[in-house]
Design a protein around this motif. Structure first.
Motif, PDB file in Angstrom:
ATOM      1  N   LEU A 252      52.317  39.089  44.266  1.00 37.90           N
ATOM      2  CA  LEU A 252      52.185  38.016  45.252  1.00 37.90           C
ATOM      3  C   LEU A 252      53.058  38.303  46.467  1.00 37.90           C
ATOM      4  CD1 LEU A 252      51.986  34.872  42.942  1.00 37.90           C
ATOM      5  CD2 LEU A 252      50.132  36.031  44.150  1.00 37.90           C
ATOM      6  N   ASN A 253      54.237  38.850  46.209  1.00 41.31           N
ATOM      7  CA  ASN A 253      55.111  39.228  47.310  1.00 41.31           C
ATOM      8  C   ASN A 253      54.433  40.287  48.183  1.00 41.31           C
ATOM      9  OD1 ASN A 253      57.668  39.162  48.702  1.00 41.31           O
ATOM     10  ND2 ASN A 253      57.919  41.252  47.921  1.00 41.31           N
ATOM     11  N   ARG A 254      53.871  41.279  47.518  1.00 41.58           N
ATOM     12  CA  ARG A 254      53.184  42.349  48.245  1.00 41.58           C
ATOM     13  C   ARG A 254      52.021  41.790  49.070  1.00 41.58           C
ATOM     14  NH1 ARG A 254      51.339  48.098  45.678  1.00 41.58           N
ATOM     15  NH2 ARG A 254      49.950  48.761  47.338  1.00 41.58           N
ATOM     16  N   ALA A 255      51.233  40.899  48.446  1.00 41.33           N
ATOM     17  CA  ALA A 255      50.076  40.322  49.142  1.00 41.33           C
ATOM     18  C   ALA A 255      50.517  39.544  50.376  1.00 41.33           C
ATOM     19  CB  ALA A 255      49.305  39.405  48.200  1.00 41.33           C
ATOM     20  N   ALA A 256      51.618  38.786  50.233  1.00 40.84           N
ATOM     21  CA  ALA A 256      52.081  37.966  51.353  1.00 40.84           C
ATOM     22  C   ALA A 256      52.642  38.847  52.466  1.00 40.84           C
ATOM     23  CB  ALA A 256      53.140  36.973  50.861  1.00 40.84           C
ATOM     24  N   VAL A 257      53.446  39.850  52.086  1.00 37.76           N
ATOM     25  CA  VAL A 257      54.067  40.725  53.088  1.00 37.76           C
ATOM     26  C   VAL A 257      53.001  41.528  53.829  1.00 37.76           C
ATOM     27  CG1 VAL A 257      55.541  42.759  53.370  1.00 37.76           C
ATOM     28  CG2 VAL A 257      56.297  40.861  51.915  1.00 37.76           C
ATOM     29  N   GLU A 258      52.044  42.062  53.076  1.00 38.31           N
ATOM     30  CA  GLU A 258      51.011  42.903  53.703  1.00 38.31           C
ATOM     31  C   GLU A 258      49.920  42.063  54.366  1.00 38.31           C
ATOM     32  OE1 GLU A 258      49.469  45.520  50.695  1.00 38.31           O
ATOM     33  OE2 GLU A 258      51.241  46.823  50.739  1.00 38.31           O
ATOM     34  N   LYS A 259      49.967  40.755  54.170  1.00 39.37           N
ATOM     35  CA  LYS A 259      48.894  39.864  54.643  1.00 39.37           C
ATOM     36  C   LYS A 259      47.531  40.383  54.191  1.00 39.37           C
ATOM     37  CE  LYS A 259      51.283  37.981  58.713  1.00 39.37           C
ATOM     38  NZ  LYS A 259      52.611  38.541  58.510  1.00 39.37           N
ATOM     39  N   ALA A 260      47.506  40.887  52.979  1.00 39.92           N
ATOM     40  CA  ALA A 260      46.280  41.486  52.446  1.00 39.92           C
ATOM     41  C   ALA A 260      45.288  40.400  52.041  1.00 39.92           C
ATOM     42  CB  ALA A 260      46.617  42.346  51.230  1.00 39.92           C
ATOM     43  N   LEU A 261      44.026  40.752  52.108  1.00 44.91           N
ATOM     44  CA  LEU A 261      43.016  39.917  51.482  1.00 44.91           C
ATOM     45  C   LEU A 261      43.199  40.115  49.973  1.00 44.91           C
ATOM     46  CD1 LEU A 261      40.484  38.179  52.116  1.00 44.91           C
ATOM     47  CD2 LEU A 261      39.134  40.271  51.988  1.00 44.91           C
ATOM     48  N   VAL A 262      43.013  39.053  49.193  1.00 42.71           N
ATOM     49  CA  VAL A 262      43.252  39.128  47.750  1.00 42.71           C
ATOM     50  C   VAL A 262      41.992  38.694  47.008  1.00 42.71           C
ATOM     51  CG1 VAL A 262      44.581  38.078  45.853  1.00 42.71           C
ATOM     52  CG2 VAL A 262      45.748  38.765  47.963  1.00 42.71           C
ATOM     53  N   LEU A 263      41.684  39.401  45.934  1.00 41.07           N
ATOM     54  CA  LEU A 263      40.583  38.979  45.057  1.00 41.07           C
ATOM     55  C   LEU A 263      41.153  38.636  43.689  1.00 41.07           C
ATOM     56  CD1 LEU A 263      37.483  38.662  44.499  1.00 41.07           C
ATOM     57  CD2 LEU A 263      37.547  40.984  43.620  1.00 41.07           C
ATOM     58  N   ALA A 264      40.896  37.390  43.240  1.00 42.94           N
ATOM     59  CA  ALA A 264      41.354  36.934  41.919  1.00 42.94           C
ATOM     60  C   ALA A 264      40.125  36.633  41.066  1.00 42.94           C
ATOM     61  CB  ALA A 264      42.223  35.688  42.070  1.00 42.94           C
ATOM     62  N   PHE A 265      40.053  37.263  39.913  1.00 43.09           N
ATOM     63  CA  PHE A 265      38.847  37.262  39.078  1.00 43.09           C
ATOM     64  C   PHE A 265      38.399  35.874  38.636  1.00 43.09           C
ATOM     65  CE2 PHE A 265      36.663  37.773  34.973  1.00 43.09           C
ATOM     66  CZ  PHE A 265      35.830  38.854  35.190  1.00 43.09           C
ATOM     67  N   HIS A 266      39.372  34.982  38.366  1.00 47.30           N
ATOM     68  CA  HIS A 266      39.021  33.679  37.778  1.00 47.30           C
ATOM     69  C   HIS A 266      39.040  32.511  38.752  1.00 47.30           C
ATOM     70  CE1 HIS A 266      38.725  34.823  33.529  1.00 47.30           C
ATOM     71  NE2 HIS A 266      39.695  35.684  33.785  1.00 47.30           N
ATOM     72  N   PHE A 267      39.315  32.779  40.031  1.00 48.60           N
ATOM     73  CA  PHE A 267      39.412  31.692  41.004  1.00 48.60           C
ATOM     74  C   PHE A 267      38.009  31.207  41.404  1.00 48.60           C
ATOM     75  CE2 PHE A 267      43.866  32.234  43.110  1.00 48.60           C
ATOM     76  CZ  PHE A 267      44.447  32.314  41.854  1.00 48.60           C
ATOM     77  N   PRO A 268      37.933  30.021  42.034  1.00 44.48           N
ATOM     78  CA  PRO A 268      36.623  29.562  42.504  1.00 44.48           C
ATOM     79  C   PRO A 268      35.945  30.643  43.348  1.00 44.48           C
ATOM     80  CG  PRO A 268      38.242  27.807  42.736  1.00 44.48           C
ATOM     81  CD  PRO A 268      39.002  29.036  42.324  1.00 44.48           C
ATOM     82  N   PHE A 269      34.652  30.843  43.123  1.00 36.97           N
ATOM     83  CA  PHE A 269      33.918  31.904  43.801  1.00 36.97           C
ATOM     84  C   PHE A 269      33.996  31.749  45.318  1.00 36.97           C
ATOM     85  CE2 PHE A 269      30.355  34.349  45.308  1.00 36.97           C
ATOM     86  CZ  PHE A 269      30.442  35.475  44.505  1.00 36.97           C
ATOM     87  N   PRO A 270      34.149  32.821  46.110  1.00 38.38           N
ATOM     88  CA  PRO A 270      34.148  34.234  45.708  1.00 38.38           C
ATOM     89  C   PRO A 270      35.506  34.792  45.287  1.00 38.38           C
ATOM     90  CG  PRO A 270      34.168  34.093  48.100  1.00 38.38           C
ATOM     91  CD  PRO A 270      34.154  32.674  47.593  1.00 38.38           C
ATOM     92  N   GLY A 271      36.494  33.949  45.064  1.00 38.72           N
ATOM     93  CA  GLY A 271      37.794  34.434  44.576  1.00 38.72           C
ATOM     94  C   GLY A 271      38.611  35.176  45.618  1.00 38.72           C
ATOM     95  N   LEU A 272      38.241  35.006  46.889  1.00 38.45           N
ATOM     96  CA  LEU A 272      38.907  35.743  47.963  1.00 38.45           C
ATOM     97  C   LEU A 272      39.788  34.813  48.784  1.00 38.45           C
ATOM     98  CD1 LEU A 272      35.835  37.764  49.209  1.00 38.45           C
ATOM     99  CD2 LEU A 272      37.941  38.804  48.334  1.00 38.45           C
ATOM    100  N   GLY A 273      40.940  35.316  49.175  1.00 30.99           N
ATOM    101  CA  GLY A 273      41.812  34.507  50.012  1.00 30.99           C
ATOM    102  C   GLY A 273      43.053  35.279  50.383  1.00 30.99           C
ATOM    103  N   ARG A 274      44.013  34.528  50.915  1.00 27.26           N
ATOM    104  CA  ARG A 274      45.291  35.138  51.274  1.00 27.26           C
ATOM    105  C   ARG A 274      46.413  34.349  50.627  1.00 27.26           C
ATOM    106  NH1 ARG A 274      44.120  39.162  55.082  1.00 27.26           N
ATOM    107  NH2 ARG A 274      42.030  38.804  55.860  1.00 27.26           N
ATOM    108  N   VAL A 275      47.557  35.023  50.505  1.00 25.60           N
ATOM    109  CA  VAL A 275      48.694  34.430  49.817  1.00 25.60           C
ATOM    110  C   VAL A 275      49.799  34.205  50.840  1.00 25.60           C
ATOM    111  CG1 VAL A 275      50.462  34.885  48.095  1.00 25.60           C
ATOM    112  CG2 VAL A 275      48.097  35.567  47.654  1.00 25.60           C
ATOM    113  N   VAL A 276      50.319  32.994  50.847  1.00 25.41           N
ATOM    114  CA  VAL A 276      51.364  32.649  51.808  1.00 25.41           C
ATOM    115  C   VAL A 276      52.636  32.313  51.040  1.00 25.41           C
ATOM    116  CG1 VAL A 276      52.009  31.058  53.651  1.00 25.41           C
ATOM    117  CG2 VAL A 276      49.613  31.686  53.342  1.00 25.41           C
TER     118      VAL A 276
END
Ligand SMILES: [Zn+2]
Length: 291
Positions: A252-276
């Motif tokens: 999560l730290n990496r995702a927030a620092v890199e401002k990466a798009l994230v895919l989470a397998f079990h989240f509401p479809f399409p499971g894509l977002g960003r972490v703040v």
């Protein structure tokens, strides 16, 4: 359909979040938040417009990922196959997008749980992708194909037995096609395997990058968005809770620092977002989709 297939770009890579269907879990608490103090959990759920007493089931999509790098056609996880009445839709969803299944040359398995490897085999128990190279973390393969110790799981014996049988039935038939990784490594150009143990011993995350854009596939290191706000709350299916929490914080730290798009397998479809990052924890910002 918007809730089954969602196309997007990562640099020059054509990506498709593709659902294998959904599965409904009874008694989501304590399943999802095995160690959450009840009062605190009640508060947090209320903030998410969920009432603990009335929360009798949780329906999760199973979100696989197809990546066309131009050089390779890569599938991440194969869904649950015939695990439930609404699973096993991966192949029909890929075909509906015009994907020739035989063109998939690389299949990455993030870990050996039924919802991630269940589509490895066909109805006769043979490899459903006989010409593809499968990739899995070595510790994960050794665990499920050996004598897995599931004593750390807060689950009934019949669930443990199901996990082992399902993994064996879907891993042993592909043994001649498997490529095992032991270190952080590039599986194909632009797709990097990163160790993310805890949920299972060789659980794998993926860092995907093309032309400066990044996608982080976190698979089951975070199962529900509330785990981002409360990274110390683990699920009953997390084999090593301490390790899950460590892995989750790193990712999560990496995702927030890199401002990466994230895919989470079990989240509401399409499971894509960003972490703040928010103080000591994180928050999930799903991408906006049409419809
Ligand atoms: Zn899963």
């Amino acid at each position: 359909m918007v809730d089954e297939r969602y196309g997007f770009k990562v640099g020059s890579f054509d990506c498709l979040a593709v659902s294998d269907g959904t599965f409904t879990y009874p008694s989501p608490s304590p399943f999802l938040f095995a160690n959450a103090p009840k009062e605190r959990l009640e508060q947090v759920l209320r903030a998410h417009k969920i009432q603990l007493e009335k929360w009798e089931e949780w329906t999760s999509p199973y979100i696989c990922l197809l990546i066309d790098t131009d050089e390779h056609l890569v599938l991440v996880d194969t869904g649950a196959g015939g695990l439930g009445p609404n699973t096993g839709k991966l192949l029909q969803n890929l075909k509906a997008e015009g994907i020739a299944i035989g063109d998939i040359d690389t299949i990455i398995l993030t870990h050996g749980h039924p919802d991630h490897v269940g589509g490895n085999t066909d109805s006769e128990g043979k490899s459903a992708f006989p010409h593809a190279r499968f990739v899995m973390w070595k510790d994960e393969w050794d665990f499920w194909t050996g004598e897995p110790d599931l004593s750390g799981l807060k689950a009934d014996e019949h669930i443990k037995e199901l996990l082992v049988t399902f993994a064996r039935n879907n891993l042993l038939p592909i043994r001649g096609q498997i490529d095992l990784v032991e270190d952080e490594t590039e599986i194909v150009p632009g797709i990097r395997a990163i160790p993310a143990p805890g949920h299972t011993p060789g659980h794998m995350a993926l860092a995907i990058s093309s032309r400066g854009q990044r996608l982080l596939v976190i698979s089951d290191s975070v199962i529900h968005p509330i785990h981002m706000e409360h990274p110390d709350w683990y699920a009953a299916v997390d084999l090593d809770p301490d390790q899950v929490v460590d892995t989750r914080r790193q990712l999560l730290n990496r995702a927030a620092v890199e401002k990466a798009l994230v895919l989470a397998f079990h989240f509401p479809f399409p499971g894509l977002g960003r972490v703040v990052q928010k103080g000591e924890s994180w928050q999930w910002r799903p991408i906006e989709t049409m419809g």
